[in-house]
Design an enzyme around this catalytic site. Sequence first.
Site, PDB file in Angstrom:
ATOM      1  N   GLU A   1       0.803  -1.238   0.000  1.00 27.60           N
ATOM      2  CA  GLU A   1       0.000   0.000   0.000  1.00 27.60           C
ATOM      3  C   GLU A   1       0.831   1.281   0.000  1.00 27.60           C
ATOM      4  O   GLU A   1       0.617   2.164   0.823  1.00 27.60           O
ATOM      5  CB  GLU A   1      -0.953  -0.010   1.201  1.00 27.60           C
TER       6      GLU A   1
ATOM      7  N   GLU B   1      -7.033 -10.522   0.076  1.00 31.20           N
ATOM      8  CA  GLU B   1      -7.836  -9.797   1.063  1.00 31.20           C
ATOM      9  C   GLU B   1      -9.288  -9.632   0.611  1.00 31.20           C
ATOM     10  O   GLU B   1      -9.904  -8.578   0.778  1.00 31.20           O
ATOM     11  CB  GLU B   1      -7.183  -8.446   1.380  1.00 31.20           C
TER      12      GLU B   1
END
Length: 386
Positions: A161, A270
Amino acid sequence: MKTIKVTVVVLSIILLSFNSSFAQSTAQKTLKSSYGKAFKMGVAISPYEISDRNIKSRDLILEQFNAISPGNHMKPESLNPKPGVWNFAPADEYVEFGRKNDMFILGHTLCWHNQTPDHFWFKENGEYKSHDELVETLRSYIETVCTRYAGKVDAWDVVNEIVSEDGGWRNIGWVKAFGGDGAEVVKLAFKFANEYCPKETELYYNEFNVWRPSKLEGVINLVKMLREEGLRIDGVGIQAHWGLNYPKNQYIEDAIDKLSALGVKVMITELDVDVLPISKEGQVIGKSLQDAQYQLEEFEAFLDPYKEGLPAEVEQQLSDRYAELFRIFYNHRDQIDRVTFWGLHDGTSWKNGSPIPRRTNYPLLFKRDYTPHDAFGVVLAIPSAK
């Protein structure tokens, strides 16, 4: 007349036998068996879920999945909470569980802005470390962790991220410590991972909202940058924190196609499907929705509407959405290496607490009592429908 009766009885027995065999065959289907020729089926787990204290969770994990990801216990705040203090026990148990059961084992994650203690970036007096000190901190951490699990994990999410929504760098954590130079952070992290991980250990980049065209372009540039530097990157994880009606399916397919065209493995990571108001429209980040006012009665009634259970119409929407997604995944099975759910059952999902705390969400295939949502059967059926 007697012959007819006998024939009817025989046919009835055959039909009952067929129905019984069909039902048994269907009941024995699992996620990992249904998608065994397509891609690995994974789940994020906690130490408690694989311990002797929670046999029900452990059995369900082993029954349905052939790949595992650590929920929190391989993140920097868990492994190295204070300078010189290391806590390897939960991660060791996780790795041993995966090896014992011949599962694909992911390490998650080496370099991230979140769940990383301040001592990684700051001196004791609160000032940022010097550039050389930051480089050494990152190097020594990756050396320690990768060396310990060398040959024991199959892959690492090296960086997590770091790309912003506009395709640039998120100026937070490591990037901010390095003066906004995200490119240097990425290069250093992959450089050290290449040095300290065995060649057979795959190295990934993992990111959310990769479907967004501007962000996808940033991730593509990241992969190309590493390649130009001569650094190995084996795959990209597309985090799938999605909702009932977002993102557009075409965006998902475009992301899979464009990343696959780079010659890297593509993983759906995820995965969960948010069914609650606000967050079901998109992944919401930021702290404003953590404000205590959202626990007041008038807000709670709107934002947490399914405390007593999921209405039938929303259960159907959840099934329909999972059907859409897995049709996409299965149609792109030659490009996708793994699909991983971010949690085993609804009660373990982070979506109960984000972006608004203490809500009751239903984002996964299994309910809090371990029974399957209707979506589970729909997902199982997709490969055989082709």
